[in-house]
Motif scaffolding. Structure first.
Motif, PDB file in Angstrom:
ATOM      1  N   VAL A 377      12.913   1.312  -9.802  1.00  0.00           N
ATOM      2  CA  VAL A 377      13.923   1.742  -8.828  1.00  0.00           C
ATOM      3  C   VAL A 377      13.169   2.312  -7.638  1.00  0.00           C
ATOM      4  CG1 VAL A 377      16.015   3.071  -8.413  1.00  0.00           C
ATOM      5  CG2 VAL A 377      15.408   2.417 -10.759  1.00  0.00           C
ATOM      6  N   LEU A 378      13.347   1.705  -6.479  1.00  0.00           N
ATOM      7  CA  LEU A 378      12.688   2.164  -5.256  1.00  0.00           C
ATOM      8  C   LEU A 378      13.761   2.503  -4.231  1.00  0.00           C
ATOM      9  CD1 LEU A 378       9.596   0.549  -3.548  1.00  0.00           C
ATOM     10  CD2 LEU A 378      11.504   1.429  -2.216  1.00  0.00           C
ATOM     11  N   PHE A 379      13.720   3.729  -3.713  1.00  0.00           N
ATOM     12  CA  PHE A 379      14.716   4.176  -2.743  1.00  0.00           C
ATOM     13  C   PHE A 379      14.058   4.578  -1.428  1.00  0.00           C
ATOM     14  CE2 PHE A 379      18.101   5.906  -5.943  1.00  0.00           C
ATOM     15  CZ  PHE A 379      18.493   4.605  -6.204  1.00  0.00           C
ATOM     16  N   THR A 380      14.575   4.085  -0.338  1.00  0.00           N
ATOM     17  CA  THR A 380      14.349   4.643   0.990  1.00  0.00           C
ATOM     18  C   THR A 380      15.725   4.749   1.637  1.00  0.00           C
ATOM     19  OG1 THR A 380      14.198   2.593   2.263  1.00  0.00           O
ATOM     20  CG2 THR A 380      12.193   3.329   1.165  1.00  0.00           C
ATOM     21  N   GLN A 381      15.770   5.276   2.837  1.00  0.00           N
ATOM     22  CA  GLN A 381      16.977   5.214   3.656  1.00  0.00           C
ATOM     23  C   GLN A 381      16.537   4.696   5.017  1.00  0.00           C
ATOM     24  OE1 GLN A 381      20.669   6.641   2.178  1.00  0.00           O
ATOM     25  NE2 GLN A 381      19.329   5.011   1.478  1.00  0.00           N
ATOM     26  N   THR A 382      16.073   3.435   4.983  1.00  0.00           N
ATOM     27  CA  THR A 382      15.531   2.733   6.142  1.00  0.00           C
ATOM     28  C   THR A 382      16.136   1.343   6.173  1.00  0.00           C
ATOM     29  OG1 THR A 382      13.428   3.911   5.867  1.00  0.00           O
ATOM     30  CG2 THR A 382      13.395   1.944   7.255  1.00  0.00           C
ATOM     31  N   PRO A 383      16.572   0.838   7.330  1.00  0.00           N
ATOM     32  CA  PRO A 383      17.152  -0.504   7.366  1.00  0.00           C
ATOM     33  C   PRO A 383      16.237  -1.533   6.707  1.00  0.00           C
ATOM     34  CG  PRO A 383      17.511   0.583   9.457  1.00  0.00           C
ATOM     35  CD  PRO A 383      16.607   1.489   8.654  1.00  0.00           C
ATOM     36  N   ARG A 384      16.834  -2.354   5.850  1.00  0.00           N
ATOM     37  CA  ARG A 384      16.081  -3.356   5.093  1.00  0.00           C
ATOM     38  C   ARG A 384      15.222  -4.232   5.989  1.00  0.00           C
ATOM     39  NH1 ARG A 384      17.078  -8.746   3.495  1.00  0.00           N
ATOM     40  NH2 ARG A 384      16.352  -9.267   1.402  1.00  0.00           N
ATOM     41  N   ALA A 385      15.737  -4.575   7.156  1.00  0.00           N
ATOM     42  CA  ALA A 385      15.008  -5.465   8.062  1.00  0.00           C
ATOM     43  C   ALA A 385      13.674  -4.867   8.492  1.00  0.00           C
ATOM     44  CB  ALA A 385      15.858  -5.776   9.294  1.00  0.00           C
ATOM     45  N   GLN A 386      13.553  -3.532   8.431  1.00  0.00           N
ATOM     46  CA  GLN A 386      12.333  -2.865   8.878  1.00  0.00           C
ATOM     47  C   GLN A 386      11.374  -2.501   7.739  1.00  0.00           C
ATOM     48  OE1 GLN A 386      14.636   0.115  11.393  1.00  0.00           O
ATOM     49  NE2 GLN A 386      12.942  -0.341  12.770  1.00  0.00           N
ATOM     50  N   CYS A 387      11.816  -2.683   6.497  1.00  0.00           N
ATOM     51  CA  CYS A 387      10.942  -2.305   5.379  1.00  0.00           C
ATOM     52  C   CYS A 387      10.968  -3.311   4.241  1.00  0.00           C
ATOM     53  CB  CYS A 387      11.330  -0.923   4.855  1.00  0.00           C
ATOM     54  SG  CYS A 387      12.999  -0.843   4.138  1.00  0.00           S
ATOM     55  N   LYS A 388      11.532  -4.481   4.471  1.00  0.00           N
ATOM     56  CA  LYS A 388      11.739  -5.470   3.406  1.00  0.00           C
ATOM     57  C   LYS A 388      10.457  -5.802   2.649  1.00  0.00           C
ATOM     58  CE  LYS A 388      13.703 -10.089   2.597  1.00  0.00           C
ATOM     59  NZ  LYS A 388      12.562 -10.623   1.841  1.00  0.00           N
ATOM     60  N   ASP A 389       9.397  -6.142   3.370  1.00  0.00           N
ATOM     61  CA  ASP A 389       8.162  -6.555   2.713  1.00  0.00           C
ATOM     62  C   ASP A 389       7.578  -5.408   1.894  1.00  0.00           C
ATOM     63  OD1 ASP A 389       6.130  -8.728   2.447  1.00  0.00           O
ATOM     64  OD2 ASP A 389       4.818  -7.202   3.315  1.00  0.00           O
ATOM     65  N   LEU A 390       7.625  -4.196   2.451  1.00  0.00           N
ATOM     66  CA  LEU A 390       7.074  -3.029   1.767  1.00  0.00           C
ATOM     67  C   LEU A 390       7.794  -2.766   0.456  1.00  0.00           C
ATOM     68  CD1 LEU A 390       5.260  -0.410   1.859  1.00  0.00           C
ATOM     69  CD2 LEU A 390       7.257   0.709   2.898  1.00  0.00           C
ATOM     70  N   VAL A 391       9.137  -2.691   0.504  1.00  0.00           N
ATOM     71  CA  VAL A 391       9.891  -2.265  -0.667  1.00  0.00           C
ATOM     72  C   VAL A 391      10.166  -3.395  -1.656  1.00  0.00           C
ATOM     73  CG1 VAL A 391      10.983  -0.407   0.660  1.00  0.00           C
ATOM     74  CG2 VAL A 391      12.192  -2.560   0.361  1.00  0.00           C
ATOM     75  N   GLU A 392      10.197  -4.644  -1.189  1.00  0.00           N
ATOM     76  CA  GLU A 392      10.541  -5.740  -2.084  1.00  0.00           C
ATOM     77  C   GLU A 392       9.330  -6.526  -2.575  1.00  0.00           C
ATOM     78  OE1 GLU A 392      13.672  -8.204  -0.608  1.00  0.00           O
ATOM     79  OE2 GLU A 392      14.938  -6.514  -0.046  1.00  0.00           O
ATOM     80  N   LYS A 393       8.184  -6.357  -1.916  1.00  0.00           N
ATOM     81  CA  LYS A 393       7.001  -7.122  -2.319  1.00  0.00           C
ATOM     82  C   LYS A 393       5.794  -6.235  -2.573  1.00  0.00           C
ATOM     83  CE  LYS A 393       8.384 -11.352   0.118  1.00  0.00           C
ATOM     84  NZ  LYS A 393       7.996 -12.346   1.168  1.00  0.00           N
ATOM     85  N   VAL A 394       5.377  -5.486  -1.552  1.00  0.00           N
ATOM     86  CA  VAL A 394       4.095  -4.774  -1.621  1.00  0.00           C
ATOM     87  C   VAL A 394       4.071  -3.757  -2.764  1.00  0.00           C
ATOM     88  CG1 VAL A 394       2.513  -3.267  -0.380  1.00  0.00           C
ATOM     89  CG2 VAL A 394       3.653  -5.138   0.832  1.00  0.00           C
ATOM     90  N   ILE A 395       5.042  -2.847  -2.806  1.00  0.00           N
ATOM     91  CA  ILE A 395       5.034  -1.807  -3.829  1.00  0.00           C
ATOM     92  C   ILE A 395       5.347  -2.376  -5.211  1.00  0.00           C
ATOM     93  CG2 ILE A 395       6.147   0.324  -4.596  1.00  0.00           C
ATOM     94  CD1 ILE A 395       6.353   1.132  -1.648  1.00  0.00           C
ATOM     95  N   PRO A 396       6.367  -3.241  -5.388  1.00  0.00           N
ATOM     96  CA  PRO A 396       6.580  -3.829  -6.713  1.00  0.00           C
ATOM     97  C   PRO A 396       5.377  -4.631  -7.216  1.00  0.00           C
ATOM     98  CG  PRO A 396       8.546  -4.084  -5.376  1.00  0.00           C
ATOM     99  CD  PRO A 396       7.482  -3.578  -4.460  1.00  0.00           C
ATOM    100  N   THR A 397       4.673  -5.315  -6.311  1.00  0.00           N
ATOM    101  CA  THR A 397       3.473  -6.061  -6.729  1.00  0.00           C
ATOM    102  C   THR A 397       2.402  -5.120  -7.255  1.00  0.00           C
ATOM    103  OG1 THR A 397       3.897  -7.873  -5.176  1.00  0.00           O
ATOM    104  CG2 THR A 397       1.626  -7.586  -5.934  1.00  0.00           C
ATOM    105  N   ALA A 398       2.229  -3.971  -6.590  1.00  0.00           N
ATOM    106  CA  ALA A 398       1.248  -2.984  -7.047  1.00  0.00           C
ATOM    107  C   ALA A 398       1.649  -2.408  -8.405  1.00  0.00           C
ATOM    108  CB  ALA A 398       1.107  -1.873  -6.016  1.00  0.00           C
TER     109      ALA A 398
END
Length: 423
Positions: A377-398
């Motif tokens: 479960v990863l939470f931010t309060q940032t528009p998806r368009a501005q953090c998509k790669d970070l929250v959906e790829k980079v951190i889950p991959t790590a």
């Protein structure tokens, strides 16, 4: 709209603390939690090296990619990592913590679809029932561009975005309307289907709102009351609601858009406790722990601890491809695959999701990797368009890489020392 900037002194201090990995400036202030970024949460069976995840979270905040961010990881049913960094409310100087309540936006959909499957288990509805069976207003709807042709969308189509309804409508966001009133207003604004049911994938909220109103009628209670009785209470999701109130309001904050100059611009205000509208596809607020309980229900195929709350068949149906051969008209994920309320990121040969997720427009990203037995479960309060790669790829991959690497070797006596507990 007012813009905010972190004081330079705060950023310098944060960078120093991050570099040393010894302070708790960005971490959840939990006295029972080990201070080392590599340390497991107490009670976990083993210790994994999550230093890369810890680093990415801190860097996301110090580089002003997000104002605040939190992550909870569960492996084989045990919490193995939990941290929160940054600010929930910049102006109010409220830190982002594990107990922060965030706007789930579309991460609501998986929960709503699960409610519908519970009524299927009860034998009160069928996935392939037309909604018009319960709401005659939706019987024989005309189809735009097809004179004389009429159709009756089903529950399966409503929860897989293939019902033919328009994707969105302003009435979805009117806080002074009840769910039922919003559906009446939507039908008045859009008396025709945009496409023949089962022909096109249009990701949105209208079809969910319509189906949610039917759930109210069939269950004899409001949609939120049904969720609370059948899901939230059973799973201990005490901070999940369409309308935060009391202490919950103090744990919510705005949605911040990061700007090129390092400031943050408010793009969505925090809740005010005055909402009447249960926005079925995107209106819930929740916490890390609450949503993790919901994911445990899905990972255990409908079971939570000693309770079978959802049949195995229904749990599997939720993550089975419903969109094979569809024409994708409106999809934030592009031409992909979708179950009922959940994206199928990876599938087996039978069309069942083996890695699934339900990301939201404000940077929430819950996921389950069934192969690795990993819940995130990863939470931010940032528009998806501005953090998509970070929250959906980079951190889950790590996170996946840490699980794949396994626990580190045992400590060598006299050379390495166990992590210090926070006093």
């Amino acid at each position: 709209m007012k813009r905010f900037r972190f004081p330079s002194a705060v950023l310098i201090c944060c960078a120093l603390l991050l570099a040393s990995s010894r302070g708790n400036a960005f971490q959840v202030q939990d006295p029972d939690k080990l201070s080392s970024p590599n340390a497991a949460v107490p009670g976990a069976p083993t210790t994994y090296d999550f230093s890369k995840v810890h680093q990415l979270l801190g860097e996301a905040v110090s580089a002003n990619k997000v104002a605040g961010i939190s992550v909870l990881l569960i492996h084989r049913g045990k919490i193995v990592f939990q941290e929160a960094f940054g600010q929930l409310d910049i102006e109010g100087r409220v830190p982002f913590t594990a107990d922060s309540i965030v706007n789930l936006a579309s991460s609501t959909k998986w929960i709503s679809a699960t409610a519908m499957m519970m009524l299927v288990d009860d034998g009160k509805i069928s996935l392939d029932d037309p909604v018009s069976k319960y709401f005659t207003e939706f019987a024989n709807l005309p189809i735009q561009g097809a004179p004389g042709e009429k159709a009756n969308p089903t529950f399966r189509q409503c929860f897989s975005h293939t019902a033919g309804f328009v994707a969105q409508s302003p009435e979805l966001g009117f806080p002074d309307l009840s769910l039922r009133e919003s559906v009446t207003a939507i039908l008045k604004s859009h008396p025709e289907l945009a496409a023949k049911p089962g022909a096109e994938f249009r990701y949105g909220g209208v079809s969910y709102q319509v189906a949610g109103a039917v759930i109210e009628r069939v269950s004899g209670m409001s949609f939120e009351e049904f969720l609370r009785k059948r899901i939230f209470t059973q799973l201990g999701m005490n901070d999940t609601t369409f309308n935060p109130s009391g202490d919950q309001l103090r744990r919510t904050g705005p949605v911040y858009s990061p700007q090129a100059d390092g400031t943050f611009h408010i793009v969505n205000l925090p809740p005010d406790g005055q909402n009447r509208n249960s926005r079925v596809a995107g209106g819930l607020y929740s916490t890390l722990a609450d949503y993790a309980h919901f994911l445990e229900l899905q990972w255990r195929i409908g079971r939570f601890r000693n309770l079978q709350l959802l049949s195995q068949e229904s749990a599997i149906q939720l993550r089975t491809d419903q969109t094979k051969g569809m024409h994708y008209v409106d999809s934030p994920g592009g031409a992909t695959h979708y179950g009922l309320g959940v994206w199928l990121d990876e599938m087996d040969g039978h069309g069942m999701g083996t890695s699934v997720s339900d990301g939201g427009a404000f940077g929430t990203y819950p996921w389950i990797d069934f192969h690795r037995e990993l819940i995130g479960v990863l939470f931010t309060q940032t528009p998806r368009a501005q953090c998509k790669d970070l929250v959906e790829k980079v951190i889950p991959t790590a996170a996946r890489a840490a699980i794949d690497a396994g626990p580190p070797p045992p400590l060598k006596p006299g050379i390495e020392k166990p992590a210090r507990r926070v006093p």
